[in-house]
Design a protein around this motif. Sequence first.
Motif, PDB file in Angstrom:
ATOM      1  N   LEU A  94      -9.545  37.131 -23.919  1.00 41.66           N
ATOM      2  CA  LEU A  94      -9.313  38.465 -24.820  1.00 41.66           C
ATOM      3  C   LEU A  94     -10.380  38.586 -25.613  1.00 41.66           C
ATOM      4  CD1 LEU A  94      -6.750  40.256 -25.409  1.00 41.66           C
ATOM      5  CD2 LEU A  94      -6.262  38.867 -27.147  1.00 41.66           C
ATOM      6  N   ASP A  95     -10.972  40.046 -25.652  1.00 48.18           N
ATOM      7  CA  ASP A  95     -12.017  40.113 -27.053  1.00 48.18           C
ATOM      8  C   ASP A  95     -11.433  39.831 -28.383  1.00 48.18           C
ATOM      9  OD1 ASP A  95     -13.844  40.793 -24.792  1.00 48.18           O
ATOM     10  OD2 ASP A  95     -13.324  43.001 -24.893  1.00 48.18           O
TER      11      ASP A  95
ATOM     12  N   ILE B 167      -0.229  46.709 -48.275  1.00 47.60           N
ATOM     13  CA  ILE B 167       0.115  47.421 -46.969  1.00 47.60           C
ATOM     14  C   ILE B 167      -0.460  46.581 -45.796  1.00 47.60           C
ATOM     15  CG2 ILE B 167      -0.144  49.388 -45.621  1.00 47.60           C
ATOM     16  CD1 ILE B 167       0.311  51.014 -48.106  1.00 47.60           C
ATOM     17  N   VAL B 168       0.586  46.200 -44.768  1.00 48.00           N
ATOM     18  CA  VAL B 168       0.033  45.796 -43.601  1.00 48.00           C
ATOM     19  C   VAL B 168      -0.178  46.437 -42.414  1.00 48.00           C
ATOM     20  CG1 VAL B 168       0.445  43.575 -44.252  1.00 48.00           C
ATOM     21  CG2 VAL B 168       2.110  44.692 -43.157  1.00 48.00           C
ATOM     22  N   GLY B 169      -1.191  46.849 -41.738  1.00 51.33           N
ATOM     23  CA  GLY B 169      -1.387  47.609 -40.550  1.00 51.33           C
ATOM     24  C   GLY B 169      -1.388  46.874 -39.377  1.00 51.33           C
ATOM     25  N   PRO B 170      -1.553  47.233 -38.355  1.00 51.06           N
ATOM     26  CA  PRO B 170      -1.524  46.425 -37.088  1.00 51.06           C
ATOM     27  C   PRO B 170      -2.759  45.395 -37.229  1.00 51.06           C
ATOM     28  CG  PRO B 170      -1.574  48.592 -36.270  1.00 51.06           C
ATOM     29  CD  PRO B 170      -1.985  48.771 -37.919  1.00 51.06           C
ATOM     30  N   LEU B 171      -3.903  45.525 -37.637  1.00 47.48           N
ATOM     31  CA  LEU B 171      -4.533  44.334 -37.888  1.00 47.48           C
ATOM     32  C   LEU B 171      -4.572  43.609 -38.993  1.00 47.48           C
ATOM     33  CD1 LEU B 171      -7.954  46.723 -36.800  1.00 47.48           C
ATOM     34  CD2 LEU B 171      -6.645  45.180 -35.362  1.00 47.48           C
ATOM     35  N   SER B 172      -3.853  43.948 -39.870  1.00 51.75           N
ATOM     36  CA  SER B 172      -3.777  43.121 -41.317  1.00 51.75           C
ATOM     37  C   SER B 172      -3.406  41.748 -41.051  1.00 51.75           C
ATOM     38  CB  SER B 172      -3.000  43.941 -42.170  1.00 51.75           C
ATOM     39  OG  SER B 172      -3.270  45.346 -42.238  1.00 51.75           O
ATOM     40  N   LEU B 178      -7.434  35.379 -42.004  1.00 51.56           N
ATOM     41  CA  LEU B 178      -8.967  35.085 -42.119  1.00 51.56           C
ATOM     42  C   LEU B 178      -9.243  35.371 -43.673  1.00 51.56           C
ATOM     43  CD1 LEU B 178     -10.542  37.323 -39.134  1.00 51.56           C
ATOM     44  CD2 LEU B 178     -10.288  34.668 -39.167  1.00 51.56           C
ATOM     45  N   THR B 179      -8.880  36.189 -44.288  1.00 48.46           N
ATOM     46  CA  THR B 179      -9.023  36.061 -46.028  1.00 48.46           C
ATOM     47  C   THR B 179      -8.717  35.170 -46.461  1.00 48.46           C
ATOM     48  OG1 THR B 179      -8.579  38.500 -45.670  1.00 48.46           O
ATOM     49  CG2 THR B 179      -8.583  37.633 -47.812  1.00 48.46           C
ATOM     50  N   ALA B 180      -7.209  34.536 -45.803  1.00 44.37           N
ATOM     51  CA  ALA B 180      -6.582  33.430 -46.643  1.00 44.37           C
ATOM     52  C   ALA B 180      -7.416  32.034 -46.043  1.00 44.37           C
ATOM     53  CB  ALA B 180      -5.080  33.345 -45.906  1.00 44.37           C
ATOM     54  N   GLU B 231     -15.572  36.430 -38.309  1.00 41.48           N
ATOM     55  CA  GLU B 231     -14.714  37.071 -37.403  1.00 41.48           C
ATOM     56  C   GLU B 231     -14.068  38.266 -38.427  1.00 41.48           C
ATOM     57  OE1 GLU B 231     -11.214  35.200 -35.549  1.00 41.48           O
ATOM     58  OE2 GLU B 231     -10.430  37.197 -34.928  1.00 41.48           O
ATOM     59  N   LEU B 232     -13.778  38.003 -39.511  1.00 46.71           N
ATOM     60  CA  LEU B 232     -13.259  39.105 -40.352  1.00 46.71           C
ATOM     61  C   LEU B 232     -14.379  40.180 -40.327  1.00 46.71           C
ATOM     62  CD1 LEU B 232     -11.266  39.794 -42.450  1.00 46.71           C
ATOM     63  CD2 LEU B 232     -12.511  38.811 -44.324  1.00 46.71           C
ATOM     64  N   ASP B 233     -15.679  40.219 -40.349  1.00 44.79           N
ATOM     65  CA  ASP B 233     -16.670  41.117 -40.263  1.00 44.79           C
ATOM     66  C   ASP B 233     -16.298  42.128 -38.967  1.00 44.79           C
ATOM     67  OD1 ASP B 233     -17.995  40.683 -42.703  1.00 44.79           O
ATOM     68  OD2 ASP B 233     -19.662  39.380 -41.347  1.00 44.79           O
ATOM     69  N   VAL B 234     -15.634  41.721 -38.256  1.00 45.20           N
ATOM     70  CA  VAL B 234     -15.268  42.454 -37.100  1.00 45.20           C
ATOM     71  C   VAL B 234     -14.088  43.314 -37.339  1.00 45.20           C
ATOM     72  CG1 VAL B 234     -14.569  42.469 -34.529  1.00 45.20           C
ATOM     73  CG2 VAL B 234     -16.125  40.701 -35.354  1.00 45.20           C
ATOM     74  N   HIS B 235     -13.137  42.838 -38.015  1.00 44.14           N
ATOM     75  CA  HIS B 235     -11.857  43.572 -38.175  1.00 44.14           C
ATOM     76  C   HIS B 235     -11.752  44.466 -39.434  1.00 44.14           C
ATOM     77  CE1 HIS B 235     -10.625  41.073 -34.883  1.00 44.14           C
ATOM     78  NE2 HIS B 235     -10.783  39.932 -35.677  1.00 44.14           N
ATOM     79  N   ARG B 236     -12.815  43.998 -40.445  1.00 44.38           N
ATOM     80  CA  ARG B 236     -12.533  44.564 -41.941  1.00 44.38           C
ATOM     81  C   ARG B 236     -12.416  45.903 -42.046  1.00 44.38           C
ATOM     82  NH1 ARG B 236     -16.607  42.187 -44.567  1.00 44.38           N
ATOM     83  NH2 ARG B 236     -15.598  40.397 -45.360  1.00 44.38           N
ATOM     84  N   ASP B 237     -13.321  46.709 -41.370  1.00 43.52           N
ATOM     85  CA  ASP B 237     -13.568  48.131 -41.748  1.00 43.52           C
ATOM     86  C   ASP B 237     -12.458  48.816 -41.138  1.00 43.52           C
ATOM     87  OD1 ASP B 237     -15.907  47.819 -43.149  1.00 43.52           O
ATOM     88  OD2 ASP B 237     -17.349  48.228 -41.377  1.00 43.52           O
ATOM     89  N   ALA B 238     -12.223  48.618 -39.876  1.00 42.33           N
ATOM     90  CA  ALA B 238     -10.935  49.216 -39.057  1.00 42.33           C
ATOM     91  C   ALA B 238      -9.790  49.060 -39.965  1.00 42.33           C
ATOM     92  CB  ALA B 238     -10.616  48.939 -37.754  1.00 42.33           C
ATOM     93  N   ASP B 239      -9.628  47.627 -40.533  1.00 40.90           N
ATOM     94  CA  ASP B 239      -8.360  47.518 -41.168  1.00 40.90           C
ATOM     95  C   ASP B 239      -8.173  48.254 -42.449  1.00 40.90           C
ATOM     96  OD1 ASP B 239      -5.924  45.763 -41.651  1.00 40.90           O
ATOM     97  OD2 ASP B 239      -7.197  44.600 -43.172  1.00 40.90           O
TER      98      ASP B 239
END
Lengths: 362, 283
Positions: A94-95, B167-172, B178-180, B231-239
């Motif tokens: 999974l990516d 607020i928590v979205g799907p990526l949150s 990761l933040t924790a 890893e957080l860099d990958v998700h941060r902006d979208a989240d």
Amino acid sequence: MTHDSALERLRGGAEPRNHDARTIAALTANPGCARRGIMDAAGVDKDAVARRLGFPAPFGQSQFAITRGNAFEAQVKADGCAELLTLLRDRLGLDVPEVAYDDLEVVAGNESRELRHARTRRLLERALSSGEGTLFDHPLLRLDIAGQPAYLEPDVIAFQLGGRFHIIEIKSFAVIDGQAEPEQVAAAARQSAVYVLALRRLLEELGAPAERVSHEVFLVCPENFSNRPTATPLDVRPQLAVLGRQLARLTRVEQIVGGLPDDLTFELEAEELPDAVRTVEARYAPECMASCEMAFFCRDEARACGGTGVLGKAVRDDLGGVDSIGTALALADGSLDPSPDLAETAERLRTAARLRREALTA
Amino acid sequence: MPAAPDVPPAETTTETAAATDALEARIGDLRAAVRRAIANGDRQAARVLRSELRQAEEAWDEAVLGSGGPAHDVRRPLVPVRDQVHQALTLLGAPAAPKLIGSVYAAFFPGDIPGSRLTSLRRDEERSFRTAPYARPFYLCPALTADLLSPARGLLAVSTWPQAQRIVGPLSARADFLTAAIRVAEQAGRGPDGSGVQRLLWRFAANIPGATAGTVGTVDPAVLAEAARAELDVHRDADRHQRERAAERALAQLDDAGRLFGSRLHALRRTGSGNATDGENTR
């Protein structure tokens, strides 16, 4: 409509019992049993009937097993499915960006099934069109069982593995050295097949090809003697085929109902309940004990009339056409002349009897 | 309690007896009053009466058993539960589940958070806010889901955080994990390395790619923080985008209590109508 009213009469006015994945999976265990088929189709509370008949089924999942199962599921899903994501990344590639998690267990603090189903539909529709969403936790699916909608809850659906949906089933039995207890795995496969089928139906309703739901489900179990989860792919095509056939058969329940007396009812308070139940033919096999509430009654009945099914499915199949143990013995010692269609079976029985005699006297 | 020498002992006992009789009568009355209040559905009054009852019972204990007994030694945490949770959440810097809050507190602070108290906490906080808004410096509130702005299941946040953070979205779920991890690793890097801290670090490191570079079984906080940041860099902006969009909606649509504790009825009516909600269209 007459069909519906006939089923309602069979229930004796009681509310139909709801199916879940367990009971639907159990349907496939013994497709030849008319008694089970008719009672399930009508949604009769078999447990209550069996208790009323004096053969209560002392099963139901153990409280300890349920607690253990819930604890393991909570562990795997903790911290935004952290352990599950690790597993899916390691084993299935999974990516890393695929981490979206949608909780469908509660919709705005409300747990009503219609609302949850509607939301599941909406999110899956969006996922189909835009590819959004990866993990869907506790979606609520619906499957029509003999005209009655049954609501089902898989543990998780994973999406975005090559654009296909996969059912993930979290079970708390251990996989030791790559091996798990075959019975448990078989039960899990049957259950997962129900989810796959329900999800496929939903996708078809949404206008997507059913193949976008993979026939490969992922079984997440504790590994060896630890609490660490491991994922095993499981091909459920055989279970799907059986299930599809069995459900199609259930929808043709009218034919079975048509062959029954007009005044037949399984009403709990009725005096003639035992006779009513006996009117519908059962097909008892020892395996029934694991999945059917009526098993104790059917076993007692099969023993009383010397049915060959008591000895197991293999024996019953070998003795095709011979109904009772008494007939089989009579054919074997030659005291009964076989009809032409039983000649072959009778010949084999006589041979077996002769061999046994020789072995014992020698 | 030694009797004063000029008072005859017999009189002391009768005095005590009279006092305890009065206390027992009062306890009886209070119990009945609590029951009546509950039966009338007045929970607020019931709580007040209940605390009075507790005081009376303590006074009775003191009068009959004497003070200084082991019963008074029941270990009460020095810090109230809500402050404990607040400390742990401030350390984590993201909405978290009670279980994580508990283990973070146990690892970095003295004492434990009694798990049973956490369940009633959220309800108490909401009630307190609704009776006297902003009377406390902070409230513990549920995180809100991005699509329906309703309370997310089992996630606590602090009212003083910016709306988007609550607020928590799907990526949150992943981003917050990761933040924790980063915050916990930083905290662990500063302080002494207890076994509780190591366990906590392992819990994060085992599920973040590249976080377990060192020897098996031990986690280097710096490596963990580095891996989590990657890893957080990958998700941060979208989240962040999803959260901020939802926060704007929350500010526009909800009242003060709704922004903190979520909207239940509102969301229900909207989903009941069968239309896709804003959140689902804009996501």
